[in-house]
Scaffold this active site. Structure first.
Site: not given
Length: 439
Positions: A96, A202, A257
């Site tokens: 990540r 999202h 988002y």
């Protein structure tokens, strides 16, 4: 149904596991789990042992009759499972960090599930999830797969399209948190409001109706966006006011988002400043995880610590428990999940995974029909769904050109040579987890 349920959690060494165990314990009268198997890989062995021992202490303290098993052998765990949950991170948090650092170093959004980072998380994750599905077909063909591995929508669609496995539910905590927090903003109990979500993971919008049939959506929009102190309900998204005239015109509440798409310049500037001064969000999460596992080592800790809420995934695991409970007992709980579209949103292909309000029955999610979006939502939604389809295809095939098409289409990725440069750098950085691209 027979008494006693077997649940397998893949990614069992996750810091979220104590919340999952807490959720199962508080539902034990309805959901009598006889076996909980926590599964991880060799690289996660230490965390699995730490969190697994804590899970055993929690079960013992609660006085429930449930055996907790820890294993690195996925196939051993899956045999005759009733439900399988997936909460894995291929490449761990170090992957990540690269997903966020590399795009940011080129001056574009670096985020776990959006833009270039989100695409590469999908590329690493989809093949692993499809391997799990193949094991399930052999070892527990009647089990349900409850996935809350990000990007949850793309993972769910991959299972439906390429895994040919219908008994899958994708879960995200954004709608879960919205229901709790927005009801409070309206001064209502969430049980007295109906939230209709529609879109993809999202990238969804929703409306709110009260028990008297009154639409409360515009009222909530004014509370949330019509003032200078608007607050995000997502830990890793800064509090941002969107442009009032634009969000007011939506007449639907946007997912947090959407900040990345409705206010890209502002979000990018803030991310770059934060990156320069503090590093990536993933590096902060790694510090939080380290602190959590130090807490989990305490032999006297037999409950979920409050610090887990800082991790950024609050209510994820409890929602997963409720999905399992509702399927097992045909409770018909209303929840927002990712499931097959089948005409629920007419603007998207029937076989797509969509994130919509559903009734969770003994046969799985039954979506509330939504219909069509207006152009103000439809355009972005269709672009992003096409991008998802290309990303999933690239993950399965390892086709470079297909991946470049997904990159070019994503609104958060600078097109042309810069897109190709970032893509190539990420491919090389994650080479160990992308065998389909390096055959």
């Amino acid at each position: 149904m027979s008494k006693g349920i077997k649940i397998v959690t893949i990614g069992g060494g996750s810091s979220y596991t104590p919340e999952l165990v807490e959720g199962f314990i508080k539902r034990y009268d309805e959901l009598p789990i006889r076996e909980l198997w926590l599964v991880d890989i060799e690289a996660g062995k230490e965390k699995l042992e730490i969190v697994g021992e804590m899970a055993k202490r929690m079960v013992k303290a609660a006085g429930v009759d449930c055996e907790v098993h820890l294993t690195l052998d996925r196939r051993e765990a899956l045999k005759d499972a009733d439900f399988v949950t997936t909460q894995l991170r291929v490449g761990l948090l170090d992957a990540r960090i690269l997903d966020e650092r590399i795009p940011l170093s080129h001056g574009m959004i670096g985020q776990e599930t959006n833009g270039a980072g989100g695409i590469f998380k999908a590329l690493r994750t989809v093949p692993v999830i499809l391997d799990i599905v193949e094991d399930m077909k052999e070892l527990c063909p009647n089990a349900w797969l409850i996935n809350f591995t990000n990007p949850a929508g793309m993972v769910t669609e991959a299972v439906l399209r390429y895994g040919n496995w219908d008994k899958v539910v994708g879960l995200c905590n954004i709608p879960v948190n919205a229901v709790f927090e927005e009801a409070a903003l309206l001064g209502e109990e969430n049980r007295d409001l109906f939230f209709q979500f529609a879109g993809i993971n999202h990238l969804h919008w929703h409306t709110i109706t009260d028990k008297n049939g009154k639409d409360r959506t515009d009222e909530l929009i004014k509370i949330m966006y019509g003032q200078d102190d608007a607050k995000s309900i997502v830990a890793n998204i800064k509090d941002n006011n969107l442009i009032w005239e634009q969000v007011e015109n939506l007449h639907m509440v946007p997912c947090p988002y959407h900040n990345y798409y409705y206010y890209t310049d502002k979000m990018l500037a803030e991310e770059l400043e934060d990156f320069k001064n503090n590093g990536t969000r993933a590096e902060k999460v790694k510090e939080i995880e380290h602190e959590l596992f130090e807490l989990y080592k305490d032999p006297n800790l037999d409950y979920k610590p409050k610090q887990l809420a800082e991790r950024g995934g609050a209510r994820y695991s409890d929602a997963a428990c409720e999905i399992i409970n509702s399927i097992h007992n045909d409770k018909r709980t209303t929840m927002t999940v990712s499931t097959r579209n089948n005409g629920t949103i007419t603007d998207l292909p029937a076989e797509s995974a969509v994130e919509v309000t559903c009734t969770i029955t003994g046969k799985g999610p039954v979506p509330y029909n939504f219909g069509s979006f207006e152009p103000r939502q439809r355009g972005l939604l269709q672009v992003m769904k096409s991008m998802e389809e290309l990303t999933i295809e690239a993950a399965v095939t390892g086709d470079y050109g297909t991946l470049l098409q997904a990159f070019t289409m994503n609104p958060l990725i600078t097109s042309g040579d810069v897109a190709k440069e970032v893509m190539d750098e990420l491919l090389e950085a994650h080479k160990a987890y992308l065998p389909n691209f390096f055959k």
